[in-house]
Write a protein that holds these residues in place. Structure first.
Motif, PDB file in Angstrom:
ATOM      1  N   GLU A  76      65.869  20.574  35.133  1.00  0.00           N
ATOM      2  CA  GLU A  76      66.637  19.584  35.889  1.00  0.00           C
ATOM      3  C   GLU A  76      66.239  18.163  35.491  1.00  0.00           C
ATOM      4  O   GLU A  76      67.100  17.279  35.364  1.00  0.00           O
ATOM      5  CB  GLU A  76      66.405  19.799  37.388  1.00  0.00           C
ATOM      6  N   ARG A  79      67.889  17.409  32.249  1.00  0.00           N
ATOM      7  CA  ARG A  79      69.325  17.164  32.425  1.00  0.00           C
ATOM      8  C   ARG A  79      69.576  15.753  32.933  1.00  0.00           C
ATOM      9  O   ARG A  79      70.446  15.028  32.430  1.00  0.00           O
ATOM     10  CB  ARG A  79      69.913  18.179  33.404  1.00  0.00           C
ATOM     11  N   ASP A  83      71.524  12.527  31.142  1.00  0.00           N
ATOM     12  CA  ASP A  83      72.806  12.240  31.782  1.00  0.00           C
ATOM     13  C   ASP A  83      73.105  10.747  31.658  1.00  0.00           C
ATOM     14  O   ASP A  83      72.344   9.916  32.166  1.00  0.00           O
ATOM     15  CB  ASP A  83      72.734  12.639  33.255  1.00  0.00           C
TER      16      ASP A  83
END
Length: 290
Positions: A76, A79, A83
């Protein structure tokens, strides 16, 4: 292993029931059971065992679920880091020439410390050719480089370059030396970039001289020290604070202008820390020399 299956195991450790995991994840109980069976096959260990009408994790399942919390957290974090819409977080490696670091990058660092403390700059002092090499090997993310109008650089297609600022340069000479006398003196040029020497040869030749390149150094302070010692002349930014004993004479026909750039590998600007620093560099454009 599939992280989605690992998440089912972590949820089973938290909730204790396949039915509750299925409800939480929007799946059927049979799908949860099948996916956990595939995970057990992938890792080569039994992860779940019957416990009356329910199931419980085996010791191997408990250990893998504990690892899973860390693994899923790292996934996570990765990610979010990648992003484009995420808050900037991470280390940005920058290679640049000394003046750009002082005049452009350090003010950006001050703003990052106030406004974006989770972005950290790792700074390397390098001349342009060295910085480009580091970009090509992915050892830095951003390069602060320069060119002269009389020694222009052609940026390959693999780079994206943004102009930062420009500054005129003059010829630094021992105090009291006229420009006509300066052309025939020994010259001091950069030891880590050939652009200075190229500019010196171009300017001198246009005034009918072939410069005698005698000294090489990459510190502008040291260039001035050599000039004070009477060892030659060299190029310096027109606005530099000159030492006693040094005059910086303006150059015209042609003028000498340094242009500074921020350069990165093409396609990388969506990464939030790099995008942020480029925006800050664009908004804080000081005037500076090499």
């Amino acid at each position: 292993m599939e992280t989605r299956r690992l998440r089912l195991l972590v949820e089973l450790a938290r909730l204790g029931s396949m039915r509750e995991v299925a409800e939480e994840m929007g799946l059927t109980t049979s799908t949860v059971s099948q996916q956990l069976a595939i995970l057990a096959r992938d890792v080569g260990a039994k992860l779940v065992e019957p416990a009356g009408r329910r199931v419980r994790l085996t010791p191997a399942g408990q250990r893998l679920a504990a690892h899973g919390v860390t693994i899923l957290g790292a996934v996570e974090a990765a990610r979010l880091d990648l992003d484009p819409g995420a808050s900037p977080v991470g280390e940005l490696r920058v290679a640049g020439f000394a003046t750009a670091i002082r005049r452009s990058l350090l003010p950006v660092q001050a703003r990052l410390a106030r406004e974006h403390p989770r972005v950290r700059l790792l700074i390397h002092e390098h001349e342009p050719a060295e910085a480009y090499a580091l970009l090509d090997t992915d050892d830095v993310d951003l390069a602060l480089t320069y060119e002269y109008n009389l020694a222009p650089v052609s940026f390959p297609g693999r780079y994206e370059a943004r102009a930062l600022w420009t500054v005129p340069w003059g010829l630094a000479v021992p105090a009291g030396t006229t420009l006509d006398r300066a052309w025939g003196q020994d010259w001091i040029v950069n030891s880590r970039n050939t652009a200075d020497e190229q500019v010196a040869r171009t300017v001198a030749s246009l005034h009918g001289f072939t410069p005698r390149i005698a000294h090489h150094c990459d510190s502008l302070d040291l260039v001035q020290d050599l000039i004070v010692a009477g060892l030659g002349v060299g190029l310096l930014p027109a606005g530099v604070h000159a030492l006693d004993g040094v005059d910086v004479l303006p150059l015209a026909d042609p003028a000498v202008v340094l242009r500074a750039y921020a350069v990165n590998r093409r396609g990388r600007t969506a990464w939030p820390p790099l995008s942020l620093v480029l925006r800050l560099l664009d908004s804080d454009r000081p005037q500076a020399g090499r």
